[in-house]
Write a protein that holds these residues in place. Structure first.
Motif, PDB file in Angstrom:
ATOM      1  N   VAL A  86       1.187  -1.159  -0.501  1.00  0.00           N
ATOM      2  CA  VAL A  86      -0.167   0.032   0.015  1.00  0.00           C
ATOM      3  C   VAL A  86       0.695   1.499   0.008  1.00  0.00           C
ATOM      4  O   VAL A  86       0.672   2.460  -0.990  1.00  0.00           O
ATOM      5  N   THR A  90       1.536   4.393  -3.497  1.00  0.00           N
ATOM      6  CA  THR A  90       2.015   5.869  -3.746  1.00  0.00           C
ATOM      7  C   THR A  90       3.154   6.548  -3.563  1.00  0.00           C
ATOM      8  O   THR A  90       3.675   7.360  -4.552  1.00  0.00           O
ATOM      9  N   THR A 141      -5.153   4.490  -3.903  1.00  0.00           N
ATOM     10  CA  THR A 141      -5.174   3.878  -2.300  1.00  0.00           C
ATOM     11  C   THR A 141      -6.082   2.541  -1.742  1.00  0.00           C
ATOM     12  O   THR A 141      -5.995   2.170  -1.735  1.00  0.00           O
ATOM     13  N   LEU A 163      -4.598   4.036   4.883  1.00  0.00           N
ATOM     14  CA  LEU A 163      -5.043   4.647   3.842  1.00  0.00           C
ATOM     15  C   LEU A 163      -4.252   6.784   3.827  1.00  0.00           C
ATOM     16  O   LEU A 163      -3.825   7.219   3.435  1.00  0.00           O
ATOM     17  N   ALA A 166      -0.382   6.011   3.876  1.00  0.00           N
ATOM     18  CA  ALA A 166       0.187   5.854   2.487  1.00  0.00           C
ATOM     19  C   ALA A 166       0.089   7.142   1.898  1.00  0.00           C
ATOM     20  O   ALA A 166       0.825   7.459   1.027  1.00  0.00           O
ATOM     21  N   SER A 234       2.438   1.500   8.271  1.00  0.00           N
ATOM     22  CA  SER A 234       1.040   0.842   7.710  1.00  0.00           C
ATOM     23  C   SER A 234       1.375  -0.066   8.587  1.00  0.00           C
ATOM     24  O   SER A 234       0.578  -1.014   8.574  1.00  0.00           O
TER      25      SER A 234
END
Length: 275
Positions: A86, A90, A141, A163, A166, A234
């Motif tokens: 994730v 990004t 994402t 989220l 990221a 994360s």
């Protein structure tokens, strides 16, 4: 003949100056419109590539690792690697968006010059463009996280925090690379950027294996990269293993990358556009 100036409302008098919110909104709105119209052409880099990593590393390789070792630290490899992917995806999207499109608007199509011929300012362009990139990071994402969750890639509901983390990770790459692009005369430097920086970061920032498996002299190199801090943050929230001081440190480093690079980026873009 009257020399009075009419506004769009039909009132007499000069049009009032645009507020900063309106100027930034004009830039962001235009760039998001461009994004919607080019979405089909960018779907591979935006959605398909991370999905390939999920299938190949998380499910394919992960099943072998789980079978032989029982996962990493008692965690199924899929749930270990998905939060890292994730953050990694990004990084890739942010790096692309801050290189070729920015070079296009500076040099090839000269869109920024056209914008500056209006009441827009350099800061409006910078905030609006980076804001539109942040919007793309949110969409890409969120879609990837939804797909990954269908494969069992997340262990807890805390993964929802992946989220914003990221997106912050992506901005930690977007802003400095945006500034780097503003200093370039052509796209030659982008090849070095992707091959000698992005690829090693992907491999040696704890994405696919813990960095304590690296030689001791290499581990400090990972500590100073935005991706490692994004990956660790994360992974913490997704696995439910949050250590508040460490999480605050990781997020603080990412925010520092954004803020320090912002000052340098705005200066570089101003020098490039304001003759």
């Amino acid at each position: 003949m009257s020399t009075e100036v009419f506004t769009a409302r039909g009132d007499h008098g000069p049009r009032p100056p645009l507020a900063a919110r309106e100027r930034i909104g004009a830039v962001t709105g235009y760039l998001l419109l461009v994004y919607r119209r080019t979405l089909r052409g960018t779907i591979i880099s935006t959605f398909v590539s991370p999905l390939f990593f999920l299938l190949a590393m998380g499910i394919g390789l992960g099943s072998l690792i789980d079978e032989r070792t029982g996962g990493l630290g008692g965690v199924p490899y899929l749930q270990f690697v998905v939060p890292a992917i994730v953050a990694m995806q990004t990084m890739w999207l942010a790096m692309f968006e801050a290189t070729y499109p920015v070079m296009d608007y500076i040099k090839w199509s000269k869109l920024y010059d056209s914008m500056l011929a209006t009441p827009l300012r350099v800061r409006d362009i910078l905030v609006g463009h980076i804001g539109s990139i942040a919007g793309r990071l949110v969409v890409a994402t969120a879609v990837f996280m939804l797909v990954a969750s269908l494969f069992g890639g997340f262990a807890t509901w805390g993964a929802l925090w992946c989220l914003p983390i990221a997106v912050l990770t992506g901005l930690a790459f977007t802003v400095p690379i945006f500034g780097f692009t503003a200093t370039q005369d052509n796209e030659d430097g982008f090849t070095i950027l992707f091959r000698l920086i992005a690829t090693p970061l992907m491999l040696f920032s704890g994405t696919f294996f813990p960095i304590d498996q690296l030689p001791a002299w290499m581990q400090p190199l990972a500590w100073v990269t935005p991706l490692w801090h994004g990956v660790e943050s994360s992974r913490m929230v997704a696995l439910g293993t949050v250590d508040p001081p460490w999480l605050a440190l990781h997020l603080g480093v990412l925010l520092a990358f954004v803020l320090v690079a912002w000052v340098l980026c705005e200066r570089a873009l101003t020098r490039r556009l304001v003759k």
